[in-house]
Enzyme design. Structure first.
Site, PDB file in Angstrom:
ATOM      1  N   ASP A 101       0.784  -1.203   0.107  1.00 26.73           N
ATOM      2  CA  ASP A 101       0.248  -0.011  -0.215  1.00 26.73           C
ATOM      3  C   ASP A 101       0.833   1.415  -0.109  1.00 26.73           C
ATOM      4  O   ASP A 101       0.073   2.520   0.308  1.00 26.73           O
ATOM      5  CB  ASP A 101      -0.963  -0.139   1.265  1.00 26.73           C
ATOM      6  CG  ASP A 101      -0.128  -0.072   2.526  1.00 26.73           C
ATOM      7  OD1 ASP A 101       1.010  -0.153   2.528  1.00 26.73           O
ATOM      8  OD2 ASP A 101      -0.945   0.046   3.716  1.00 26.73           O
ATOM      9  N   CYS A 104       5.086  -0.299   2.655  1.00 29.78           N
ATOM     10  CA  CYS A 104       5.629  -1.740   2.844  1.00 29.78           C
ATOM     11  C   CYS A 104       6.968  -1.723   3.364  1.00 29.78           C
ATOM     12  O   CYS A 104       7.173  -2.846   4.052  1.00 29.78           O
ATOM     13  CB  CYS A 104       5.861  -2.380   1.343  1.00 29.78           C
ATOM     14  SG  CYS A 104       6.667  -1.495   0.188  1.00 29.78           S
ATOM     15  N   HIS A 257       8.804  -3.372  -3.933  1.00 30.35           N
ATOM     16  CA  HIS A 257       8.124  -3.869  -2.862  1.00 30.35           C
ATOM     17  C   HIS A 257       8.896  -4.544  -1.855  1.00 30.35           C
ATOM     18  O   HIS A 257       9.829  -5.262  -2.080  1.00 30.35           O
ATOM     19  CB  HIS A 257       7.168  -5.039  -3.391  1.00 30.35           C
ATOM     20  CG  HIS A 257       6.287  -5.359  -2.249  1.00 30.35           C
ATOM     21  ND1 HIS A 257       5.710  -4.584  -1.612  1.00 30.35           N
ATOM     22  CD2 HIS A 257       6.293  -6.662  -1.761  1.00 30.35           C
ATOM     23  CE1 HIS A 257       4.776  -5.351  -0.613  1.00 30.35           C
ATOM     24  NE2 HIS A 257       4.964  -6.420  -0.745  1.00 30.35           N
ATOM     25  N   CYS A 405     -11.715 -25.626  22.987  1.00 26.44           N
ATOM     26  CA  CYS A 405     -10.928 -25.316  22.029  1.00 26.44           C
ATOM     27  C   CYS A 405     -11.313 -26.077  20.638  1.00 26.44           C
ATOM     28  O   CYS A 405     -12.406 -26.943  20.651  1.00 26.44           O
ATOM     29  CB  CYS A 405      -9.537 -26.047  22.295  1.00 26.44           C
ATOM     30  SG  CYS A 405      -9.507 -27.648  22.633  1.00 26.44           S
TER      31      CYS A 405
END
Length: 475
Positions: A101, A104, A257, A405
């Site tokens: 976005d 990074c 990125h 659980c």
């Protein structure tokens, strides 16, 4: 494949209350001194995540796990360029998926230390406020020196006057704004540059090493068309070395990125370190050390030894039978306290899903297995910090299975309580369901860990942690 989407796509999704605890701690740990010293953290900068071993899972399930958590495109690209995992003597590093976005860089650094992305913009806001509130002349002079040395600057014959430098520097500061960017690009935030990595290293008082190609390549043809100078070492040179954490943060950079490059727990002979050289075209070349002054450039080798834990590693040379000694920086092992260790929670969920996956791989049950997995949502996988109500059960309840659980909930639903109680009496059987390979078994090439026998076993249970009630919404 059965079980393709059963696992969370990020560590924080395994325990959102823990993730919230980390998000509360990081801004509380931040120091903004009035004396002009750069903003920094007291202790949180010293944390490092480390992923669990993959050898204990069969290849099919291992592939599912890798697709859930890792950025396989970045790994393939950096390995093909021989920037990542080219040295067999050190442990393999894997890139975790990171939000693209425009923030990074901060997401990747945050994940490397804490296992969460910088969605609250703690790191970005700190960077922006530091550049607005402290004297930035030191950063500016280092940036100017590096810009003048750059290949692009030399080849184009650029000549900046004082006004040009001032305008450009002001733009670099404005780029760090935590506000949503305007129409300049389609990303929410402005992407950051090399000088911002250097400033972040000083905020974190911790070196940052970036593994990246030296050129920008065409996505279609792979041909290079511009130089790229992001890769290299960024030292926190505004601080005395003794006040810094000497284990670096390691990031990958590919296709504009950033991703965190994390190690994996392993009992193999490989060294937990990252080479300070690249291996290409028949020779070893030192990683670039960014933003040094002229005096520091002459002392570069000494500075690396002061800010990093540098070791020599013998590696096979290009010519058959030759050995070379290369420098490498030692890496930290996973050191987060249990109450904020998201890797442990993710591993617990993986073991649980692996056991279920093993029970459903018979040909006659695969269709049912696939249907059951598709019905399982991430909300069911999110743990609560409350123990299961079944006596002696070591696991936590989850959002959709409380007050039990996952296992107890399923067994009660099926009315098969006897089998469940027997597994509680002998938890080592549960551990065996996700245990490592037998002695002498090895991971396949391309797996998360290096080849070699695995002898250690990671426990499947975690101790109960006492938490304060949540004050904010779940991230």
């Amino acid at each position: 494949m059965a079980g393709q989407n059963i696992l969370p796509q990020a560590l924080y999704q395994s325990n959102m209350l823990k993730a919230m605890k980390i998000r509360e701690r990081t801004p509380e740990d931040l120091v903004k001194p009035p004396s002009g010293i750069i903003h920094h953290f007291r202790t949180m900068h010293r944390y490092t995540i480390e992923m669990f071993r993959m050898c204990q899972f069969c290849p099919q399930f291992r592939e599912t796990l890798q697709k859930s958590l890792t950025d396989q495109a970045t790994q393939t690209s950096l390995e093909r360029q021989r920037k990542l995992n080219w040295c067999r003597e050190v442990r393999r590093l894997v890139p975790l998926k990171t939000n693209g976005d425009g923030n990074c860089l901060m997401h990747a650094a945050s994940q490397y230390m804490w296992g969460i992305e910088d969605i609250d913009l703690v790191l970005r806001k700190t960077l922006f406020s530091a550049l607005r509130e402290i004297d930035t002349r030191n950063f500016k002079l280092r940036w100017q020196r590096e810009a003048v040395k750059s290949q692009e600057f030399v080849e184009t014959g650029l000549h900046y006057d004082t006004r040009n430098w001032e305008e450009e520097w002001e733009y670099l500061i404005e780029m760090t704004s935590p506000e949503i960017s305007g129409a300049r690009n389609r990303l929410p935030y402005n992407a950051l540059e090399e000088i911002h990595i250097f400033i972040l290293a000083n905020i974190l008082r911790r070196p940052i090493i970036v593994l990246a190609d030296k050129v920008v390549r065409s996505l279609e043809s792979g041909s290079s068309f511009a130089p790229l100078n992001v890769g290299g070492v960024y030292l926190p040179l505004l601080w005395p070395a003794e006040e810094c954490y000497r284990y670096p943060i390691v990031l990958g950079y590919d296709n504009m990125h950033f991703t965190p490059l994390v190690t994996l727990k392993d009992s193999g002979p490989e060294i937990r370190a990252v080479p300070l050289v690249t291996s290409e075209q028949g020779r070893f070349e030192d990683l670039n050390v960014h933003f040094l002054t002229d005096a520091e450039e002459r002392e570069k080798e000494q500075l690396l030894k002061e800010y990093l834990i540098v070791i020599e590693i013998p590696v096979q040379g290009w010519d058959h039978g030759t050995t070379h000694l290369i420098n490498a920086a030692k890496l930290d092992e996973g050191n987060l306290p249990k109450e904020i260790n998201l890797v442990e929670d993710y591993f617990q969920l993986v073991q649980h899903e692996y056991k279920k996956w093993q029970e459903n791989v018979e040909p006659g049950r695969r269709e049912t297995c696939s249907r059951n997995r598709q019905e399982l949502s991430l909300s069911q996988l999110s743990l609560l910090q409350m123990k299961c109500e079944t006596p002696n059960c070591p696991f936590y309840m989850s959002v959709n299975t409380q007050p039990y659980c996952h296992e107890c909930f399923e067994q009660r639903s099926q009315g098969n309580k006897g089998r469940k109680q027997s597994s509680k009496v002998a938890p080592e059987k549960l551990k065996a369901a996700g245990s490592g390979p037998s002695r002498g078994d090895i991971c396949e090439p391309g797996g998360w860990t290096s080849e070699g026998p695995v002898t250690d076993t990671t426990p499947a249970t975690v101790k109960k942690i006492n938490f304060m009630p949540a004050k904010n919404s779940i991230p």
